[in-house]
Design a protein around this motif. Structure first.
Motif, PDB file in Angstrom:
ATOM      1  N   TYR A   1     -37.401 -22.136 -35.597  1.00 57.95           N
ATOM      2  CA  TYR A   1     -37.924 -21.745 -36.890  1.00 57.95           C
ATOM      3  C   TYR A   1     -38.818 -22.830 -37.416  1.00 57.95           C
ATOM      4  O   TYR A   1     -40.046 -22.736 -37.856  1.00 57.95           O
ATOM      5  CB  TYR A   1     -36.975 -21.554 -37.775  1.00 57.95           C
ATOM      6  CG  TYR A   1     -37.204 -20.922 -39.123  1.00 57.95           C
ATOM      7  CD1 TYR A   1     -38.063 -20.024 -39.208  1.00 57.95           C
ATOM      8  CD2 TYR A   1     -36.586 -21.446 -40.417  1.00 57.95           C
ATOM      9  CE1 TYR A   1     -38.521 -19.398 -40.548  1.00 57.95           C
ATOM     10  CE2 TYR A   1     -36.811 -20.834 -41.685  1.00 57.95           C
ATOM     11  CZ  TYR A   1     -37.853 -19.789 -41.507  1.00 57.95           C
ATOM     12  OH  TYR A   1     -38.155 -18.919 -42.731  1.00 57.95           O
ATOM     13  N   ARG A   2     -38.543 -24.262 -37.309  1.00 57.05           N
ATOM     14  CA  ARG A   2     -39.569 -25.361 -37.622  1.00 57.05           C
ATOM     15  C   ARG A   2     -40.873 -25.234 -36.929  1.00 57.05           C
ATOM     16  O   ARG A   2     -41.736 -25.526 -37.638  1.00 57.05           O
ATOM     17  CB  ARG A   2     -38.653 -26.558 -37.824  1.00 57.05           C
ATOM     18  CG  ARG A   2     -38.508 -27.269 -36.395  1.00 57.05           C
ATOM     19  CD  ARG A   2     -39.442 -28.358 -35.830  1.00 57.05           C
ATOM     20  NE  ARG A   2     -39.059 -28.780 -34.467  1.00 57.05           N
ATOM     21  CZ  ARG A   2     -40.286 -29.149 -33.569  1.00 57.05           C
ATOM     22  NH1 ARG A   2     -41.383 -29.144 -34.151  1.00 57.05           N
ATOM     23  NH2 ARG A   2     -39.711 -29.786 -32.468  1.00 57.05           N
TER      24      ARG A   2
ATOM     25  N   LEU B   1     -46.269 -32.089 -42.293  1.00 57.22           N
ATOM     26  CA  LEU B   1     -44.905 -31.566 -41.862  1.00 57.22           C
ATOM     27  C   LEU B   1     -44.668 -32.709 -40.837  1.00 57.22           C
ATOM     28  O   LEU B   1     -43.402 -32.898 -40.831  1.00 57.22           O
ATOM     29  CB  LEU B   1     -44.921 -30.247 -41.486  1.00 57.22           C
ATOM     30  CG  LEU B   1     -45.478 -29.375 -42.288  1.00 57.22           C
ATOM     31  CD1 LEU B   1     -45.275 -27.594 -41.917  1.00 57.22           C
ATOM     32  CD2 LEU B   1     -44.656 -29.332 -43.816  1.00 57.22           C
ATOM     33  N   GLU B   2     -45.500 -33.118 -40.027  1.00 55.36           N
ATOM     34  CA  GLU B   2     -44.988 -33.927 -38.998  1.00 55.36           C
ATOM     35  C   GLU B   2     -44.509 -35.243 -39.666  1.00 55.36           C
ATOM     36  O   GLU B   2     -43.451 -35.776 -39.026  1.00 55.36           O
ATOM     37  CB  GLU B   2     -46.017 -34.218 -37.845  1.00 55.36           C
ATOM     38  CG  GLU B   2     -46.091 -33.213 -36.858  1.00 55.36           C
ATOM     39  CD  GLU B   2     -47.627 -33.585 -36.113  1.00 55.36           C
ATOM     40  OE1 GLU B   2     -48.351 -34.313 -36.445  1.00 55.36           O
ATOM     41  OE2 GLU B   2     -47.657 -32.521 -35.205  1.00 55.36           O
ATOM     42  N   HIS B   3     -45.235 -35.727 -40.737  1.00 56.68           N
ATOM     43  CA  HIS B   3     -44.465 -36.832 -41.501  1.00 56.68           C
ATOM     44  C   HIS B   3     -43.144 -36.512 -41.933  1.00 56.68           C
ATOM     45  O   HIS B   3     -42.310 -37.634 -41.738  1.00 56.68           O
ATOM     46  CB  HIS B   3     -45.424 -37.333 -42.717  1.00 56.68           C
ATOM     47  CG  HIS B   3     -46.895 -37.715 -42.277  1.00 56.68           C
ATOM     48  ND1 HIS B   3     -47.062 -38.581 -41.171  1.00 56.68           N
ATOM     49  CD2 HIS B   3     -48.070 -37.934 -42.585  1.00 56.68           C
ATOM     50  CE1 HIS B   3     -48.073 -39.204 -40.969  1.00 56.68           C
ATOM     51  NE2 HIS B   3     -48.878 -38.337 -42.009  1.00 56.68           N
ATOM     52  N   GLU B   4     -43.058 -35.500 -42.541  1.00 54.10           N
ATOM     53  CA  GLU B   4     -41.575 -35.050 -43.000  1.00 54.10           C
ATOM     54  C   GLU B   4     -40.663 -35.180 -41.687  1.00 54.10           C
ATOM     55  O   GLU B   4     -39.511 -35.933 -41.917  1.00 54.10           O
ATOM     56  CB  GLU B   4     -41.626 -33.599 -43.416  1.00 54.10           C
ATOM     57  CG  GLU B   4     -42.340 -33.532 -44.719  1.00 54.10           C
ATOM     58  CD  GLU B   4     -42.004 -34.327 -45.994  1.00 54.10           C
ATOM     59  OE1 GLU B   4     -40.525 -34.801 -45.990  1.00 54.10           O
ATOM     60  OE2 GLU B   4     -42.810 -34.680 -46.739  1.00 54.10           O
ATOM     61  N   MET B   5     -40.811 -34.658 -40.597  1.00 52.88           N
ATOM     62  CA  MET B   5     -39.941 -34.559 -39.409  1.00 52.88           C
ATOM     63  C   MET B   5     -39.759 -36.332 -39.125  1.00 52.88           C
ATOM     64  O   MET B   5     -38.740 -36.599 -38.865  1.00 52.88           O
ATOM     65  CB  MET B   5     -40.614 -33.927 -38.312  1.00 52.88           C
ATOM     66  CG  MET B   5     -39.634 -33.700 -37.238  1.00 52.88           C
ATOM     67  SD  MET B   5     -39.849 -32.065 -36.343  1.00 52.88           S
ATOM     68  CE  MET B   5     -40.292 -32.877 -34.665  1.00 52.88           C
TER      69      MET B   5
ATOM     70  N   ASP C   1     -32.862 -35.426 -30.731  1.00 54.00           N
ATOM     71  CA  ASP C   1     -31.804 -35.948 -31.595  1.00 54.00           C
ATOM     72  C   ASP C   1     -31.415 -35.179 -32.763  1.00 54.00           C
ATOM     73  O   ASP C   1     -30.451 -35.225 -33.234  1.00 54.00           O
ATOM     74  CB  ASP C   1     -32.036 -37.532 -31.834  1.00 54.00           C
ATOM     75  CG  ASP C   1     -32.329 -38.343 -30.709  1.00 54.00           C
ATOM     76  OD1 ASP C   1     -31.893 -37.767 -29.508  1.00 54.00           O
ATOM     77  OD2 ASP C   1     -32.681 -39.234 -30.651  1.00 54.00           O
ATOM     78  N   LEU C   2     -32.451 -34.423 -33.329  1.00 59.50           N
ATOM     79  CA  LEU C   2     -32.248 -33.710 -34.555  1.00 59.50           C
ATOM     80  C   LEU C   2     -31.107 -32.646 -34.382  1.00 59.50           C
ATOM     81  O   LEU C   2     -31.322 -31.986 -33.526  1.00 59.50           O
ATOM     82  CB  LEU C   2     -33.497 -33.184 -35.060  1.00 59.50           C
ATOM     83  CG  LEU C   2     -34.450 -34.069 -35.576  1.00 59.50           C
ATOM     84  CD1 LEU C   2     -35.992 -33.377 -35.553  1.00 59.50           C
ATOM     85  CD2 LEU C   2     -34.186 -34.598 -37.066  1.00 59.50           C
ATOM     86  N   THR C   3     -29.893 -32.545 -35.445  1.00 55.55           N
ATOM     87  CA  THR C   3     -28.953 -31.719 -34.977  1.00 55.55           C
ATOM     88  C   THR C   3     -29.457 -30.340 -35.735  1.00 55.55           C
ATOM     89  O   THR C   3     -30.378 -30.197 -36.527  1.00 55.55           O
ATOM     90  CB  THR C   3     -27.698 -32.292 -35.767  1.00 55.55           C
ATOM     91  OG1 THR C   3     -27.893 -32.268 -37.278  1.00 55.55           O
ATOM     92  CG2 THR C   3     -27.218 -33.483 -35.051  1.00 55.55           C
ATOM     93  N   ALA C   4     -28.442 -29.385 -35.643  1.00 57.03           N
ATOM     94  CA  ALA C   4     -28.893 -28.051 -36.409  1.00 57.03           C
ATOM     95  C   ALA C   4     -28.896 -28.322 -37.838  1.00 57.03           C
ATOM     96  O   ALA C   4     -29.567 -27.599 -38.449  1.00 57.03           O
ATOM     97  CB  ALA C   4     -27.753 -26.984 -35.982  1.00 57.03           C
TER      98      ALA C   4
ATOM     99  N   LYS D   1     -32.108 -28.525 -42.844  1.00 55.33           N
ATOM    100  CA  LYS D   1     -32.728 -28.949 -43.892  1.00 55.33           C
ATOM    101  C   LYS D   1     -34.223 -28.970 -43.940  1.00 55.33           C
ATOM    102  O   LYS D   1     -34.884 -29.025 -44.835  1.00 55.33           O
ATOM    103  CB  LYS D   1     -32.144 -30.548 -44.261  1.00 55.33           C
ATOM    104  CG  LYS D   1     -30.850 -30.528 -45.038  1.00 55.33           C
ATOM    105  CD  LYS D   1     -30.142 -32.010 -45.424  1.00 55.33           C
ATOM    106  CE  LYS D   1     -28.729 -31.990 -45.319  1.00 55.33           C
ATOM    107  NZ  LYS D   1     -28.573 -33.245 -44.434  1.00 55.33           N
ATOM    108  N   LEU D   2     -34.387 -29.546 -42.683  1.00 55.85           N
ATOM    109  CA  LEU D   2     -35.941 -29.690 -42.670  1.00 55.85           C
ATOM    110  C   LEU D   2     -36.759 -28.468 -42.693  1.00 55.85           C
ATOM    111  O   LEU D   2     -37.807 -28.737 -43.436  1.00 55.85           O
ATOM    112  CB  LEU D   2     -36.191 -30.093 -41.036  1.00 55.85           C
ATOM    113  CG  LEU D   2     -37.667 -30.740 -40.615  1.00 55.85           C
ATOM    114  CD1 LEU D   2     -37.839 -32.282 -41.480  1.00 55.85           C
ATOM    115  CD2 LEU D   2     -37.550 -31.056 -39.259  1.00 55.85           C
ATOM    116  N   VAL D   3     -36.435 -27.363 -42.427  1.00 57.97           N
ATOM    117  CA  VAL D   3     -37.153 -25.979 -42.604  1.00 57.97           C
ATOM    118  C   VAL D   3     -37.251 -25.888 -44.146  1.00 57.97           C
ATOM    119  O   VAL D   3     -38.171 -25.506 -44.456  1.00 57.97           O
ATOM    120  CB  VAL D   3     -36.584 -25.002 -41.870  1.00 57.97           C
ATOM    121  CG1 VAL D   3     -36.719 -25.184 -40.445  1.00 57.97           C
ATOM    122  CG2 VAL D   3     -35.082 -24.368 -42.147  1.00 57.97           C
TER     123      VAL D   3
END
Ligand code: PEP
Ligand code: MG
Length: 917
Positions: free
Chosen positions: A137-138, A167-171, A185-188, A193-195
């Protein structure tokens, strides 16, 4: 109702490989693979006709398209057993471009289309993988907002302010905050939250919500792909590659399969043989737990496909052959089947979703000239293709690349590379380094040789890549876009050179603690992937036995002869090595330029400023031995092959000395004062020298000039024959517009012939007497001209000049703008204008041969070495083309290809063209 949509999948398809014009390369090959029973995710192709319609009708689709797409979606759903937009078993799709001719990375793609707040739940249930779902989704939000919501609507954000970057900065911020180093490493929970953060950002920056409706997403994707046909980089690429703007792209909508569903999933790109060397080994790259874009974008450095093709950079990584042996075997089998079916090297994309292999694409792969040659020769041996097919497999431009320089091996062994990367494009290149595509273009415009150094490959750099001698990148694999594009152009390129610490902003590159700044020199060996500091010597690629064999095929299939334009015995020798079958243009005046020209030039100058016939004859007598020496040496080198010697052509005043000392010396030798010399020089001035006292007009006004040259030709011939040598001279008169000019000169030629025969005690000396056709009037009156001329040689430099009324010395001021504005397709001095100048040529040939059926016809203008123009010369029935020595092999190949096309009936060959031997 028109058929605008073609479905494929489930072992069958509406289309096939031959339908590239309508379905684009990707769509046509997906259909072909489906028909071959190869596992292809189901989908459909919207045709290029829709794209053309879209641009013709204010970006509107044909009325029936919506209904057709709906039906095709239903079909795809049936085959895949899932439903687009469904809450419990959702189907996701990719939306990709697909032009007739591949344009790697130049247009847009949107993946994971169909993910919405409703379908997310279904996908989690289906995959039992929440993390994967939110990651998909992201990716969708990032790609869609960038491609559909920003680029396609023409938003042009400032540098670093594009939605994708933000958006890359946010990630990155989230990773930093959590102390993660990898995206994985990012979890579900994190991604969930990221989306949400992404959606808020999209609304804030673009002023619109991210669409939560699958159908809206689908049409957004389709529109963005059509829009990207007219994106900046696609337009640039088309201009460079000569792809017409009105072809349009197709759109492929295809069920998504995922290579990022864990460690039993993977994605990869491969070539059925090595695209850099041609070696018959399955060659490719793969990434475990990744989506296709990760491989081609050069973000992660991929692993090798198998053990046999590991290299310095990737030998520590696990190959697909070892990691997933069963799937590898299945893929290898598909490789063999595809090669057998297409009878060519293919470039394929695949995805493995939880152990199941899917093919996403196949197309005839781009390759270097060396690879094209090696593969063609191997495939003939393997009986996969015929000799004729082999001849068609190397483009004339690739041939050019084969003749291009490599680093002198003796210089290379004396030094060591400062870094090693992947050998993505062949040959050697040296130049000053620059760090941006714009700088590459700018520096190249100033005449500098540059190497473009970039951190990673980016299709937006296409203009700079073109302008550079070579390309060097810190990241990316052999299948990254830069590598594909460079290889297509036969350009020296090294990618994935991880030892380089490149700072594009500061324009500095560090290697092993040493700094290299903009403007510093480097040398690249693109065949090995080695980078050297400084400038190493280059040599031309050595004669390779396969090349020799290939050229035998070429010569077997061509009917057009290839001669060379050579003015010295050295050039003539070089051209013979390249396979020239004669000299089509020996420009006498070139002995007055450059090396060893001082003495003959002095005599010529004396002749020019002579005031009386007597004075002129004395000067000509002094000049005679020089002219004879050069002509004789060249005739001797050519050993019985025809040599067309052109009588003096350029306006004489060009040779009057400008420097004071030279003038004084000249005046003294004539026994006149400086004022008298000045007066004589002034009297030679012309307003339009190109249309002034030149060519045959010199011979008409000063017959003694013609006499001297003809005597030199015929005496050389007589002497060589008496020495037991073979000679075949052709005397050619330039700038003729009227047959009587030729008649006038012929009387002189015949008189001198008689005198020379008497001198050498022979009955006759064999020669031909002919003319250049380089003035439109000569082409139109060719019927009369052929009464006297035994051969025609088209001087297309002047014919283009006089046909267009474009001064060939002054086109710099306007022809580039004509090409830019598409008033002309190309510079007509480089690529023959077949429509206009070509018509004059054809008229000349037809009328000339009506008078003299065995009239020999050739071309000696610059076009004689340009592949498409050579094809034209074949089709209109010329006997030979003549070009500079280095272009001789290219012209041989172009001539063979024209002949083969003719046989296949593909060429637009003029009917009833007869070639006289
Ligand atoms: C020509 O005009 O095409 C030609 C070959 O002659 P030149 O370039 O010497 O004028
Ligand atoms: Mg000319």
């Amino acid at each position: 109702m028109s058929k605008f949509v073609y479905s494929f999948g489930g072992g069958k398809a509406d289309g096939k490989a031959q339908m590239k014009e309508l379905l684009g390369g990707k769509g046509a090959n997906l259909a072909e693979m489906a028909n071959l029973g190869i596992p292809v995710p189901a989908g459909f192709t919207i045709t290029t006709e829709v794209c053309t319609h879209y641009y013709k009708h204010q970006k509107k689709y044909p009325a029936e398209l919506e209904k057709l797409v709906k039906q095709a979606v239903l079909k795809m759903e049936r085959i895949m057993g899932a439903k687009f937009g469904d809450a419990s078993s959702p189907l996701l799709v990719s939306v990709r471009s697909g032009a007739r001719s591949s344009m790697p990375g130049m247009m847009e793609t949107v993946l994971n289309v169909g993910l919405t707040s409703k379908t997310i739940k279904g996908l989690i249930q289906k995959t039992k993988n929440e993390r994967f779902t939110y990651d998909a989704y992201r990716r969708l939000i990032m790609m869609y907002s960038d491609v559909v919501m920003e680029k396609a609507v023409g938003v042009e954000p400032k540098e670093g302010k594009g939605i994708r970057v933000q958006l890359e900065h946010e990630m990155a911020a989230m990773k930093r905050e959590k102390g993660y180093s990898q995206d994985t490493d990012l979890t579900a929970e994190d991604l969930k939250k990221l989306v949400e953060i992404f959606k808020v950002k999209v609304q804030d920056i673009l002023g619109k919500p991210f669409p939560d409706d699958p159908i809206k997403q689908l049409w957004g994707g389709i529109g963005a792909v059509f829009q990207s046909w007219n994106g900046k980089r696609a337009i640039s690429y088309r201009r460079i590659e000569g792809i017409p703007d009105d072809w349009g792209t197709a759109v492929n909508v295809q069920a998504m399969v995922f290579g990022n569903m864990g460690d039993t999933s993977a994605t990869g790109v491969a070539f059925t043989r090595n695209p850099a060397t041609g070696e018959n080994k399955f060659y490719g790259e793969w990434l475990v737990n990744a989506q296709g874009e990760d491989v081609v974008a050069g973000i992660r450095t991929p692993a090798p496909l198998n053990e046999a093709t590991k290299n310095e950079q990737n030998k520590h990584m696990a190959s697909l052959e070892k990691a997933m042996p069963k799937t590898y075997r299945e893929l290898d089998k598909i490789r063999t089947n595809l090669e057998k079916h297409y009878r060519d090297m293919l470039d394929i994309e695949f995805t493995i979703q939880e152990g199941r292999l899917w093919m996403l694409q196949c197309r005839v792969g781009k390759r270097t000239g060396t690879a094209a040659l090696n593969m063609a020769m191997d495939m003939v041996k393997e009986k996969l293709i015929t000799e004729k097919d082999a001849v068609m497999r190397l483009s004339p431009n690739q041939m050019d690349e084969l003749l291009h320089p490599i680093i002198d091996p003796s210089a290379e062994v004396k030094t060591s590379p400062i870094a090693k990367g992947l050998p993505a494009g062949p040959g050697g290149a040296s130049g000053q380094i620059v760090f941006s595509a714009n700088d590459a273009v700018e520096w190249a415009r100033q005449g500098k040789r540059v190497l473009l150094v970039r951190e990673e490959t980016n299709p937006e750099d296409v203009e700079g890549m073109r302008a550079a001698q070579g390309i060097l990148t810190g990241r990316g694999g052999m299948t990254s876009h830069a590598a594909l594009v460079a290889r297509g152009w036969g350009k020296c390129c090294i990618v994935g050179c991880s030892a380089l610490d490149i700072n594009v902003r500061e324009k500095i590159m560090k290697v092993d603690g040493k700094e290299y700044r903009e403007g510093d020199h480097l040398t690249l060996n693109g065949s090995k992937g080695y980078v050297y500091a400084g400038e190493l010597a280059m040599i031309s690629a050595s004669e390779n036995p396969r090349f020799v064999q290939f050229m035998k095929y070429v010569d077997k299939h061509r009917t057009l002869k290839v001669r060379t334009n050579a003015d010295t015995p050295d050039d003539a020798k070089k051209a013979l090595d390249f396979g020239a079958q004669g000299i089509g243009l020996f420009r006498t005046e070139h002995m007055f330029y450059g090396k060893n020209s001082e003495a003959p030039l002095f005599c010529l100058r004396k002749m020019i400023v002579s005031n009386t016939e007597e004075e002129r004859r004395r000067a000509l007598e002094e000049l005679f031995p020089y002219v004879k020496r050069d002509i004789k040496a060249t005739l001797e080198v050519m050993n019985g092959l025809p040599v067309t010697i052109r009588l003096l052509d350029p306006p004489l005043h060009e040779f009057v000395p400008q420097e004071k000392e030279k003038r004084a010396e000249l005046a003294a030798s004539l026994g006149i004062g400086p004022e008298e010399l000045q007066k004589r020089a002034d009297s030679l001035h012309e307003t339009n020298p190109m249309m002034g006292h030149r060519g045959v007009r010199l011979g008409v006004t000063y017959p003694e000039i013609t006499e001297m040259q003809v005597r030199a030709i015929l005496e050389s011939t007589a002497e060589l024959i008496q020495e037991g040598k073979r000679v075949d001279p052709e005397i050619m008169v330039p700038v003729v517009s009227e047959v009587k000019e030729l008649d006038d000169q012929r009387l002189l030629v015949e008189r001198v012939h008689k005198e020379v025969c008497e001198k050498y005690g022979v009955k006759a000396i064999k020669y031909m007497y002919g003319t250049m056709i380089e003035i439109p009037r000569a082409a139109l009156t060719a019927g009369k001209i052929a009464e006297t001329a035994e051969f025609f040689s088209y001087g297309t430099n002047d014919l283009t000049q006089m046909g267009f009324g474009f001064s060939r010395d002054d086109i710099g001021g306007f022809v580039p703008a004509y090409v830019e504005k598409k008033i002309l397709p190309d510079d007509p001095f480089q690529i023959l204008d077949q429509e206009g100048i070509g018509e004059l040529i054809q008229i000349g040939i037809e009328r000339g041969r009506k008078t003299r059926p065995d009239l020999k016809v050739g071309i000696c203008g610059e076009h004689g070495g340009e592949p498409s123009s050579v094809g034209f010369c074949h089709r209109v029935g010329m006997n030979y083309v003549s070009c500079s020595p280095y272009r001789v092999p290219i012209a041989r190949l172009a001539a063979a290809q024209a002949a083969i096309r003719d046989l296949k009936g593909k060429g637009n060959a003029k009917k009833n063209v007869k070639r006289k031997k």
